[in-house]
Design an enzyme around this catalytic site. Structure first.
Site, PDB file in Angstrom:
ATOM      1  N   ALA A  84      -8.308 138.902  41.827  1.00  0.00           N
ATOM      2  CA  ALA A  84      -7.424 140.024  42.148  1.00  0.00           C
ATOM      3  C   ALA A  84      -6.786 139.930  43.535  1.00  0.00           C
ATOM      4  O   ALA A  84      -5.917 140.739  43.866  1.00  0.00           O
ATOM      5  CB  ALA A  84      -8.200 141.339  42.034  1.00  0.00           C
ATOM      6  N   TYR A  85      -7.197 138.975  44.357  1.00  0.00           N
ATOM      7  CA  TYR A  85      -6.682 138.915  45.729  1.00  0.00           C
ATOM      8  C   TYR A  85      -5.218 138.468  45.741  1.00  0.00           C
ATOM      9  O   TYR A  85      -4.883 137.364  45.330  1.00  0.00           O
ATOM     10  CB  TYR A  85      -7.512 137.951  46.583  1.00  0.00           C
ATOM     11  CG  TYR A  85      -8.920 138.419  46.867  1.00  0.00           C
ATOM     12  CD1 TYR A  85      -9.301 139.747  46.719  1.00  0.00           C
ATOM     13  CD2 TYR A  85      -9.896 137.518  47.307  1.00  0.00           C
ATOM     14  CE1 TYR A  85     -10.592 140.162  46.986  1.00  0.00           C
ATOM     15  CE2 TYR A  85     -11.189 137.931  47.581  1.00  0.00           C
ATOM     16  CZ  TYR A  85     -11.540 139.253  47.414  1.00  0.00           C
ATOM     17  OH  TYR A  85     -12.825 139.656  47.683  1.00  0.00           O
ATOM     18  N   THR A  86      -4.373 139.355  46.236  1.00  0.00           N
ATOM     19  CA  THR A  86      -2.934 139.099  46.371  1.00  0.00           C
ATOM     20  C   THR A  86      -2.350 138.530  45.078  1.00  0.00           C
ATOM     21  O   THR A  86      -1.681 137.497  45.071  1.00  0.00           O
ATOM     22  CB  THR A  86      -2.636 138.176  47.569  1.00  0.00           C
ATOM     23  OG1 THR A  86      -3.514 138.492  48.649  1.00  0.00           O
ATOM     24  CG2 THR A  86      -1.195 138.362  48.056  1.00  0.00           C
ATOM     25  N   GLY A 135      -3.554 136.946  42.595  1.00  0.00           N
ATOM     26  CA  GLY A 135      -3.932 135.587  42.208  1.00  0.00           C
ATOM     27  C   GLY A 135      -3.518 134.516  43.190  1.00  0.00           C
ATOM     28  O   GLY A 135      -3.914 133.348  43.043  1.00  0.00           O
TER      29      GLY A 135
END
Length: 346
Positions: free
Chosen positions: A61-63, A65
């Protein structure tokens, strides 16, 4: 660099891990924007590897993908030196099913993470957040399926209370599934709640702890002060995770600065060095927006605090026991304890 094993496994991990949550360009969460492109990430990853770090943590979920994509490219030529940890659970798309810990979403997310990371396997796959809808039996079955298929080597959890993690572990053991070997949890001098229940649990079950936000969202770096409580561009101004007691924080930072002066160190290095003395901590995840911040955090492994300095920090920040924790020692009968102590000393 210092090394240990991830809990009671044979997987040797560096005591400092690199957190790639800052990788990417765009919104991470509302109020927080990332601005680290591939070239800067490459420098950071090379610096971390050269310093002896072998554990790299990210999440799908970070940025959107981007973190996994950038980390995968940065590690491409040195993948065999790296232990990659990623996570599943938060929303990753617009479909109503693009979130949670269902069998469907876990398998789809793991396969998508493998593509973004450009790797054949994930070393350590973690459930990122509790899912209030999916039965734990379904989630742990999905994790075991990934291990059986060779797509994942080890599994763990993040941010679960001890009772829930114990229930899930019990299901894994009864079904013969791959069991949790590690827990990624928040822990810092300003957040020692972990010591109430999770620490006894992981020590009893042989798990290792990966610590996120060891500097309490950057507060323990010393940049937040009574005179300037909201420095320009600081993350905690908009994204107040983890929650902290600000007044206690100022007291702790004052002590960190005093101790740091004795060692020609920084408050952040002292805070991390304190945590490195905790035997239940396998690895501490350090992240950075700038290479100089990474270099500063790396210096913590060389810092040796005195027993007096450690005691000062312990006394100032030690959490008060919660009920029924403060009644547990009453289970020791004085006569029985004296007799056992006498026997062991004979």
């Amino acid at each position: 660099m210092q090394y240990t094993t991830l809990g009671h496994t044979g997987l040797v991990v560096s005591r400092l891990a690199f957190g790639a949550m800052t990788f990417g360009e765009g919104q991470l969460v509302p109020g927080v924007t990332n601005n680290i492109d591939q070239s800067i990430a490459d420098q950071m990853v090379d610096r971390a590897l050269d310093a002896g770090i072998n554990l790299f943590d990210t999440a799908d979920a970070y940025t959107n993908g981007q973190s996994e994509i950038i980390l995968g490219k940065a590690l491409s030529d040195r993948r065999n030196q790296a232990i990659i940890a990623t996570k599943v659970g938060f929303r990753t798309g617009n479909a109503i099913t693009d979130t949670g810990l269902s069998y469907r979403h876990i398998l789809a997310s793991a396969e998508a993470s493998l593509k973004r990371l450009d790797t054949d396997y994930i070393d350590f796959y973690q459930i990122h957040i509790p899912d209030p809808l999916t039965p734990p039996e379904e989630t742990v079955r999905a994790l075991d399926d990934l291990v059986q298929r060779g797509l994942v080597r080890y599994v763990g959890f993040c941010n679960l209370p001890a009772w829930k993690a114990a229930r899930w572990l019990g299901i894994q053991e009864r079904q013969g599934y791959a069991r949790f070997v590690g827990a990624q949890m928040y822990y810092s001098l300003l957040g020692r709640d972990l010591e109430h229940e999770i620490v006894p649990f992981v020590e009893e079950t042989g798990m290792g702890v990966l610590v996120w936000s060891p500097l309490a969202g950057g507060f323990l770096s010393g940049k937040y002060t009574r005179e300037n409580p909201t420095p320009a561009g600081a993350r905690l101004n908009e994204f107040k995770i983890p929650p902290i007691n600000v007044e206690q924080g100022y007291e702790v930072v004052d002590m960190l600065k005093q101790i740091a002066q004795n060692h020609s160190a920084t408050p952040a290095q002292v805070a991390i060095a304190w945590m490195l003395t905790k035997p239940f901590v396998s690895s501490i995840i350090i992240g950075a927006n700038k290479i100089q911040h990474l270099d500063d955090n790396l210096g913590a492994v060389k810092l040796k605090l005195s027993a007096f300095e450690l005691d000062q920090l312990e006394i100032l920040t030690k959490p008060q026991p919660l009920y029924p924790g403060w009644m547990q020692t009453m289970g020791w009968d004085a006569k029985v304890k004296a007799g056992l102590d006498s026997e062991s000393g004979s």
